[in-house]
Design a protein around this motif. Structure first.
Motif, PDB file in Angstrom:
ATOM      1  N   VAL A 189      59.838  43.614  75.695  1.00  0.00           N
ATOM      2  CA  VAL A 189      58.576  43.309  75.223  1.00  0.00           C
ATOM      3  C   VAL A 189      57.485  44.513  75.605  1.00  0.00           C
ATOM      4  CG1 VAL A 189      56.719  41.822  75.859  1.00  0.00           C
ATOM      5  CG2 VAL A 189      58.890  40.839  75.529  1.00  0.00           C
ATOM      6  N   LEU A 190      57.791  44.938  76.821  1.00  0.00           N
ATOM      7  CA  LEU A 190      56.870  45.961  77.180  1.00  0.00           C
ATOM      8  C   LEU A 190      57.076  47.269  76.326  1.00  0.00           C
ATOM      9  CD1 LEU A 190      57.574  46.107  81.054  1.00  0.00           C
ATOM     10  CD2 LEU A 190      55.320  45.379  79.813  1.00  0.00           C
ATOM     11  N   ILE A 191      58.354  47.455  75.694  1.00  0.00           N
ATOM     12  CA  ILE A 191      58.336  48.780  74.873  1.00  0.00           C
ATOM     13  C   ILE A 191      57.951  48.383  73.549  1.00  0.00           C
ATOM     14  CG2 ILE A 191      59.987  50.124  73.783  1.00  0.00           C
ATOM     15  CD1 ILE A 191      61.865  49.859  76.017  1.00  0.00           C
ATOM     16  N   PHE A 192      58.168  47.305  72.779  1.00  0.00           N
ATOM     17  CA  PHE A 192      57.675  47.025  71.393  1.00  0.00           C
ATOM     18  C   PHE A 192      56.081  46.747  71.516  1.00  0.00           C
ATOM     19  CE2 PHE A 192      62.161  46.811  70.571  1.00  0.00           C
ATOM     20  CZ  PHE A 192      62.288  46.879  69.234  1.00  0.00           C
ATOM     21  N   ALA A 193      55.754  46.177  72.579  1.00  0.00           N
ATOM     22  CA  ALA A 193      53.998  45.717  72.733  1.00  0.00           C
ATOM     23  C   ALA A 193      53.418  47.146  72.766  1.00  0.00           C
ATOM     24  CB  ALA A 193      53.856  44.965  73.953  1.00  0.00           C
ATOM     25  N   SER A 194      54.123  48.156  73.288  1.00  0.00           N
ATOM     26  CA  SER A 194      53.275  49.381  73.566  1.00  0.00           C
ATOM     27  C   SER A 194      53.367  50.159  72.054  1.00  0.00           C
ATOM     28  CB  SER A 194      54.052  50.358  74.388  1.00  0.00           C
ATOM     29  OG  SER A 194      53.966  49.609  75.654  1.00  0.00           O
ATOM     30  N   ILE A 195      54.315  49.833  71.164  1.00  0.00           N
ATOM     31  CA  ILE A 195      54.619  50.768  70.024  1.00  0.00           C
ATOM     32  C   ILE A 195      53.736  49.990  68.973  1.00  0.00           C
ATOM     33  CG2 ILE A 195      56.269  51.315  68.454  1.00  0.00           C
ATOM     34  CD1 ILE A 195      58.267  51.672  70.504  1.00  0.00           C
ATOM     35  N   PHE A 196      54.072  48.702  68.764  1.00  0.00           N
ATOM     36  CA  PHE A 196      53.326  48.014  67.687  1.00  0.00           C
ATOM     37  C   PHE A 196      52.133  46.859  68.249  1.00  0.00           C
ATOM     38  CE2 PHE A 196      57.987  48.280  66.720  1.00  0.00           C
ATOM     39  CZ  PHE A 196      57.723  49.105  65.585  1.00  0.00           C
ATOM     40  N   ASP A 197      50.864  47.076  67.880  1.00  0.00           N
ATOM     41  CA  ASP A 197      49.702  46.459  68.639  1.00  0.00           C
ATOM     42  C   ASP A 197      48.832  45.575  67.335  1.00  0.00           C
ATOM     43  OD1 ASP A 197      48.775  48.536  67.274  1.00  0.00           O
ATOM     44  OD2 ASP A 197      47.655  49.273  69.226  1.00  0.00           O
ATOM     45  N   GLU A 198      49.402  45.716  66.070  1.00  0.00           N
ATOM     46  CA  GLU A 198      48.700  45.350  64.932  1.00  0.00           C
ATOM     47  C   GLU A 198      49.189  43.650  64.663  1.00  0.00           C
ATOM     48  OE1 GLU A 198      52.902  46.274  63.427  1.00  0.00           O
ATOM     49  OE2 GLU A 198      51.387  47.163  64.829  1.00  0.00           O
ATOM     50  N   GLU A 199      48.268  43.033  63.985  1.00  0.00           N
ATOM     51  CA  GLU A 199      48.513  41.631  63.514  1.00  0.00           C
ATOM     52  C   GLU A 199      49.263  41.476  62.419  1.00  0.00           C
ATOM     53  OE1 GLU A 199      44.733  39.811  63.014  1.00  0.00           O
ATOM     54  OE2 GLU A 199      44.499  39.283  65.129  1.00  0.00           O
ATOM     55  N   ILE A 200      50.136  40.645  62.488  1.00  0.00           N
ATOM     56  CA  ILE A 200      51.154  40.360  61.389  1.00  0.00           C
ATOM     57  C   ILE A 200      50.553  39.170  60.633  1.00  0.00           C
ATOM     58  CG2 ILE A 200      53.172  41.335  62.397  1.00  0.00           C
ATOM     59  CD1 ILE A 200      53.937  38.278  63.152  1.00  0.00           C
ATOM     60  N   ALA A 201      49.739  38.495  60.984  1.00  0.00           N
ATOM     61  CA  ALA A 201      48.828  37.139  60.244  1.00  0.00           C
ATOM     62  C   ALA A 201      47.644  36.962  60.894  1.00  0.00           C
ATOM     63  CB  ALA A 201      49.859  36.198  60.389  1.00  0.00           C
ATOM     64  N   PRO A 202      46.557  36.336  60.512  1.00  0.00           N
ATOM     65  CA  PRO A 202      45.464  36.078  60.967  1.00  0.00           C
ATOM     66  C   PRO A 202      45.703  35.383  62.108  1.00  0.00           C
ATOM     67  CG  PRO A 202      45.196  35.730  58.607  1.00  0.00           C
ATOM     68  CD  PRO A 202      46.793  36.221  58.918  1.00  0.00           C
ATOM     69  N   GLY A 203      45.145  36.140  63.419  1.00  0.00           N
ATOM     70  CA  GLY A 203      45.383  35.297  64.742  1.00  0.00           C
ATOM     71  C   GLY A 203      46.622  35.689  65.273  1.00  0.00           C
ATOM     72  N   VAL A 204      47.501  36.167  64.715  1.00  0.00           N
ATOM     73  CA  VAL A 204      48.940  36.442  65.200  1.00  0.00           C
ATOM     74  C   VAL A 204      49.355  37.789  65.581  1.00  0.00           C
ATOM     75  CG1 VAL A 204      51.128  35.856  65.092  1.00  0.00           C
ATOM     76  CG2 VAL A 204      49.744  34.303  64.123  1.00  0.00           C
ATOM     77  N   SER A 205      49.420  38.289  66.683  1.00  0.00           N
ATOM     78  CA  SER A 205      49.797  39.793  66.866  1.00  0.00           C
ATOM     79  C   SER A 205      51.129  39.843  67.009  1.00  0.00           C
ATOM     80  CB  SER A 205      49.219  40.224  68.304  1.00  0.00           C
ATOM     81  OG  SER A 205      49.731  39.583  69.288  1.00  0.00           O
ATOM     82  N   TYR A 206      51.706  41.092  66.744  1.00  0.00           N
ATOM     83  CA  TYR A 206      53.110  41.308  66.744  1.00  0.00           C
ATOM     84  C   TYR A 206      53.730  40.884  68.152  1.00  0.00           C
ATOM     85  CZ  TYR A 206      57.657  43.637  66.674  1.00  0.00           C
ATOM     86  OH  TYR A 206      58.859  43.866  66.825  1.00  0.00           O
ATOM     87  N   THR A 207      53.043  41.289  69.122  1.00  0.00           N
ATOM     88  CA  THR A 207      53.398  40.852  70.409  1.00  0.00           C
ATOM     89  C   THR A 207      53.757  39.375  70.665  1.00  0.00           C
ATOM     90  OG1 THR A 207      52.380  42.979  71.449  1.00  0.00           O
ATOM     91  CG2 THR A 207      53.142  41.068  72.887  1.00  0.00           C
ATOM     92  N   GLN A 208      52.670  38.632  70.059  1.00  0.00           N
ATOM     93  CA  GLN A 208      53.050  37.021  70.275  1.00  0.00           C
ATOM     94  C   GLN A 208      54.465  36.706  69.433  1.00  0.00           C
ATOM     95  OE1 GLN A 208      49.019  36.336  68.933  1.00  0.00           O
ATOM     96  NE2 GLN A 208      49.019  34.749  70.557  1.00  0.00           N
ATOM     97  N   TYR A 209      54.532  37.086  68.362  1.00  0.00           N
ATOM     98  CA  TYR A 209      55.856  36.995  67.369  1.00  0.00           C
ATOM     99  C   TYR A 209      56.971  37.478  68.239  1.00  0.00           C
ATOM    100  CZ  TYR A 209      58.583  36.648  63.273  1.00  0.00           C
ATOM    101  OH  TYR A 209      59.883  36.390  62.315  1.00  0.00           O
ATOM    102  N   PHE A 210      57.047  38.478  68.696  1.00  0.00           N
ATOM    103  CA  PHE A 210      58.293  39.172  69.299  1.00  0.00           C
ATOM    104  C   PHE A 210      58.525  38.264  70.578  1.00  0.00           C
ATOM    105  CE2 PHE A 210      60.231  42.630  72.176  1.00  0.00           C
ATOM    106  CZ  PHE A 210      61.178  42.994  71.214  1.00  0.00           C
ATOM    107  N   ILE A 211      57.643  38.087  71.405  1.00  0.00           N
ATOM    108  CA  ILE A 211      57.866  37.203  72.619  1.00  0.00           C
ATOM    109  C   ILE A 211      58.855  35.883  72.458  1.00  0.00           C
ATOM    110  CG2 ILE A 211      56.864  35.968  74.520  1.00  0.00           C
ATOM    111  CD1 ILE A 211      54.505  37.768  74.517  1.00  0.00           C
ATOM    112  N   THR A 212      58.324  35.337  71.236  1.00  0.00           N
ATOM    113  CA  THR A 212      59.338  34.032  70.831  1.00  0.00           C
ATOM    114  C   THR A 212      60.584  34.471  70.729  1.00  0.00           C
ATOM    115  OG1 THR A 212      58.580  34.031  68.546  1.00  0.00           O
ATOM    116  CG2 THR A 212      57.328  32.986  69.837  1.00  0.00           C
ATOM    117  N   GLY A 213      60.872  35.559  70.142  1.00  0.00           N
ATOM    118  CA  GLY A 213      62.270  36.007  69.680  1.00  0.00           C
ATOM    119  C   GLY A 213      62.813  36.449  70.789  1.00  0.00           C
ATOM    120  N   MET A 214      62.129  37.097  71.845  1.00  0.00           N
ATOM    121  CA  MET A 214      62.803  37.635  73.165  1.00  0.00           C
ATOM    122  C   MET A 214      63.244  36.310  74.036  1.00  0.00           C
ATOM    123  SD  MET A 214      63.255  40.591  72.690  1.00  0.00           S
ATOM    124  CE  MET A 214      64.315  40.689  74.064  1.00  0.00           C
ATOM    125  N   ILE A 215      62.592  35.104  73.938  1.00  0.00           N
ATOM    126  CA  ILE A 215      62.948  34.198  74.723  1.00  0.00           C
ATOM    127  C   ILE A 215      64.285  33.570  74.261  1.00  0.00           C
ATOM    128  CG2 ILE A 215      62.247  31.511  75.085  1.00  0.00           C
ATOM    129  CD1 ILE A 215      59.459  32.460  74.938  1.00  0.00           C
TER     130      ILE A 215
END
Length: 282
Positions: free
Chosen positions: A55-81
């Motif tokens: 999460v730390l690595i990918f959040a540092s690389i990708f910081d854009e939104e993939i949908a209105p109000g949804v950041s890539y980090t938020q999306y990625f965290i669900t996958g990492m759980i």
């Protein structure tokens, strides 16, 4: 990832004339399994630290939104759980059990009066405890460092509970079943790790699932990790994001059915393929 610690032996017998009930037997075996896990620094760091590091690595690389109000980090965290639960259950069991089998631990277990189900119960309870600890740690870090919005209603937490429960149950059973494919202790990692990595790449963990090729999405839909990720997105992402899913919604009913089906499949595979001894032992 393999571990070099000595596998745990079965729970020691109690004093003559004293019998423990099923619950206490299972809990004692679980404590033994957890102690063994905690003694392996490599396993602890990999299992508990890997999701956070990613999460730390990918959040540092990708910081854009993939949908209105949804950041890539938020999306990625669900996958990492979901990935963390897969690692604790499927990957770890698929690696550890061949080690125990190869070193004769399981064979010695058969020579004790302890019921076989106690060993399985200990593994399952260990996975549940470590999985809960990993999830809690990842959520805490995500809230503190990445402003992850936790669910505020009971329905979402209920969804979170059954998705995790069905997902980790399916992965645990499949991990026990796939352990029989490894011929030696060293081959367990070679068998299980590539499967786990491929599933992560095609199941919407590292990339937005709908951006993957359609054939890859269809293959991923066969396996539980994709549905675990989708169910967790329903918990942590806005309801509007469901329209961006392949089925036009989060399809929680289908998530439950597929994960439940894999629980049944995993159980059948365990009952029909699990081996207590190596092939050279007969």
């Amino acid at each position: 990832m393999s571990t070099t610690t000595t596998p745990a032996a079965p729970v020691a017998a109690t004093a003559p004339g004293r019998r423990l009930g099923p619950t206490r037997l299972a809990l004692r075996q679980a404590r033994l399994e957890i102690r063994q896990f905690m003694r392996s620094r490599e396993s602890v760091v990999f299992t508990l630290g890997f999701p956070i590091i990613m999460v730390l690595i990918f959040a540092s690389i990708f910081d854009e939104e993939i949908a209105p109000g949804v950041s890539y980090t938020q999306y990625f965290i669900t996958g990492m759980i979901a990935t963390g639960l897969l690692t604790v259950s499927f990957q770890n069991l698929g690696i550890w059990i061949p080690i125990e089998r190869d070193r004769g631990v399981l064979k010695r277990y058969l020579g004790t009066p302890m019921p076989k189900w106690v060993w399985f119960a200990g593994k399952v309870l260990m996975v549940l405890v470590i999985g809960a600890a990993m999830t809690a740690l990842l959520l805490a870090v995500s809230v503190i460092l990445f402003d992850l919005n936790l669910p505020t209603d009971a329905t979402s937490w209920l969804t979170f509970g059954w998705v995790c429960a069905l997902g980790i149950t399916a992965c645990t059973l499949c991990g026990i079943a796939i352990s029989s494919l490894a011929r030696t202790a060293r081959s367990g990692s070679a068998v299980v790790t590539p499967i786990a990595l491929v599933l992560q790449f095609i199941s919407g963990v590292f990339f937005v699932f709908t951006n993957l090729p359609s054939w890859m999405q269809q293959v991923a839909a066969i396996f539980p990790l994709k549905w675990m990720c989708q169910g967790l997105r329903a918990v942590f992402l806005p309801e509007s994001f469901g329209a961006d899913e392949p089925g036009g919604s989060f399809e929680l009913t289908r998530v439950a059915l597929v994960l439940a089906a894999w629980c049944v499949i995993g159980l059948v595979l365990c009952l029909t393929t699990f081996r207590w001894t190596t092939r050279r032992d007969g």
